[in-house]
Design a protein around this motif. Sequence first.
Motif, short mmCIF file in Angstrom:
data_model
loop_
_atom_site.label_atom_id
_atom_site.label_comp_id
_atom_site.label_asym_id
_atom_site.label_seq_id
_atom_site.Cartn_x
_atom_site.Cartn_y
_atom_site.Cartn_z
N ASN A 51 -31.80 116.66 31.21
CA ASN A 51 -32.85 116.37 30.22
C ASN A 51 -33.02 114.86 30.09
N ASN A 52 -33.80 114.30 31.01
CA ASN A 52 -33.96 112.85 31.07
C ASN A 52 -35.28 112.38 30.49
N ALA A 53 -36.31 113.22 30.43
CA ALA A 53 -37.63 112.79 29.98
C ALA A 53 -37.55 112.19 28.58
N GLY A 54 -38.19 111.06 28.39
CA GLY A 54 -38.18 110.42 27.08
C GLY A 54 -39.07 109.19 27.07
N SER A 55 -39.35 108.72 25.87
CA SER A 55 -40.16 107.52 25.72
C SER A 55 -39.96 106.92 24.33
N LEU A 56 -39.98 105.61 24.27
CA LEU A 56 -39.96 104.92 22.98
C LEU A 56 -41.31 105.05 22.27
N VAL A 57 -42.37 105.27 23.04
CA VAL A 57 -43.76 105.39 22.62
C VAL A 57 -44.32 104.01 22.23
N LYS A 58 -43.76 103.38 21.19
CA LYS A 58 -44.09 102.00 20.88
C LYS A 58 -43.07 101.46 19.89
N ARG A 59 -42.92 100.15 19.90
CA ARG A 59 -42.08 99.50 18.90
C ARG A 59 -42.91 99.34 17.62
N ALA A 60 -42.36 99.84 16.52
CA ALA A 60 -43.14 99.83 15.27
C ALA A 60 -42.24 99.47 14.10
N SER B 29 -28.66 107.44 24.61
CA SER B 29 -28.90 106.01 24.78
C SER B 29 -27.89 105.22 23.97
N VAL B 30 -27.63 104.01 24.39
CA VAL B 30 -26.83 103.11 23.56
C VAL B 30 -27.50 102.89 22.21
N ALA B 31 -28.83 103.07 22.15
CA ALA B 31 -29.55 102.93 20.89
C ALA B 31 -29.05 103.91 19.84
N ALA B 32 -28.54 105.07 20.28
CA ALA B 32 -28.00 106.04 19.33
C ALA B 32 -26.79 105.49 18.59
N ARG B 33 -26.11 104.52 19.20
CA ARG B 33 -24.93 103.89 18.59
C ARG B 33 -25.29 102.64 17.79
N THR B 34 -26.31 101.92 18.26
CA THR B 34 -26.60 100.61 17.68
C THR B 34 -27.82 100.58 16.77
N GLY B 35 -28.62 101.64 16.78
CA GLY B 35 -29.87 101.63 16.02
C GLY B 35 -31.06 101.12 16.81
N GLY B 36 -30.81 100.67 18.04
CA GLY B 36 -31.91 100.23 18.90
C GLY B 36 -32.35 98.81 18.65
N GLY B 37 -33.26 98.35 19.50
CA GLY B 37 -33.81 97.01 19.37
C GLY B 37 -34.92 96.97 18.33
N PRO B 38 -35.69 95.88 18.30
CA PRO B 38 -36.75 95.73 17.29
C PRO B 38 -37.74 96.88 17.30
N GLY B 39 -37.95 97.49 16.14
CA GLY B 39 -38.95 98.54 16.01
C GLY B 39 -38.66 99.82 16.75
N ALA B 40 -37.40 100.03 17.12
CA ALA B 40 -37.04 101.21 17.92
C ALA B 40 -36.19 102.21 17.16
N TYR B 41 -36.23 102.16 15.84
CA TYR B 41 -35.35 103.01 15.04
C TYR B 41 -35.66 104.49 15.22
N LEU B 42 -36.93 104.86 15.43
CA LEU B 42 -37.26 106.27 15.65
C LEU B 42 -36.67 106.76 16.96
N TYR B 43 -36.82 105.97 18.01
CA TYR B 43 -36.24 106.31 19.31
C TYR B 43 -34.73 106.42 19.19
N ALA B 44 -34.11 105.46 18.50
CA ALA B 44 -32.66 105.48 18.32
C ALA B 44 -32.23 106.73 17.56
N GLY B 45 -32.98 107.09 16.53
CA GLY B 45 -32.66 108.28 15.77
C GLY B 45 -32.79 109.54 16.60
N ALA B 46 -33.83 109.59 17.44
CA ALA B 46 -34.00 110.75 18.31
C ALA B 46 -32.85 110.87 19.30
N LYS B 47 -32.39 109.75 19.82
CA LYS B 47 -31.28 109.79 20.76
C LYS B 47 -29.96 110.13 20.05
N GLY B 48 -29.84 109.73 18.77
CA GLY B 48 -28.69 110.17 18.00
C GLY B 48 -28.69 111.69 17.84
#
Length: 254
Positions: free
Chosen positions: A90-99, A145-164
């Motif tokens: 299950n690799n498909a994914g996208s940040l969609v946009k930084r917000a 993603s490492v974002a699941a551990r760190t909260g992600g980069g700028p405006g990527a909190y939704l992506y980070a949460g999804a990966k969590g």
Amino acid sequence: MEDLQGKTALVTGASTGIGAAVAIAYGARGMRVAVHYNQSAGPAQAVVDTIVRAGGEAFAIQGDVRDSAAIARVVRDTNARLGGIDVLVNNAGSLVKRAPIAEFDDALFDEVLHINARSVLAFCREVVPLMRARGQRGSIVNVSSVAARTGGGPGAYLYAGAKGFVSTVTHGLAKELAPDHIRVNAVAPGVIQTPFQDRFSTPAILESFKAGIPMGRIGEPDDCTGAFLYLASAQLSGYVTGQVLEVNGGQYMP
């Protein structure tokens, strides 16, 4: 990894980046691979051609992972063509946009969570009965993603949460499916140089990420393939389930 010879795999989001590298690595080990894509038909076919030129077997299959009916079709058609699915990635994914939070809206939430979180469960819902019916050992490898551990980069909190969500669901599914001899694990890449980064990260953002990586470089897709090969192989990882393998150059050390 002799046990991978002749096994079948469905790799979602496999037209570019990590998914493409994984599909090619599987094909090189004698696996028969379904290369899933949504809009990138040309790159997906290039992945198929690379596998076939090396003596492997692969085909491209299209489907929008935001659409559960499309996911069901992808799995059904892959199963019919390959005669079963031994490994699901299950690799498909996208940040969609930084917000930033001031730009958050319901539509963005729905799209990010559908692409990165709901699609994982939808693919599992379709594949698990097929794996159970075959009565053989199966492997599901989710991509966190490492974002699941760190909260992600700028405006990527939704992506980070999804990966969590993906990491946590991996643990739960591993418990549920262990009696069926289906292992469920995840790979959590760090900052990897892919079209994902080309689209969503400026050079300045990438430099800031690089500064926090002890190995001193941005990763490449091939840096991740060993983890996916390991988790696909019952010979190597037959007693491994419910784990999240961090592949990030030391950026995060649990």
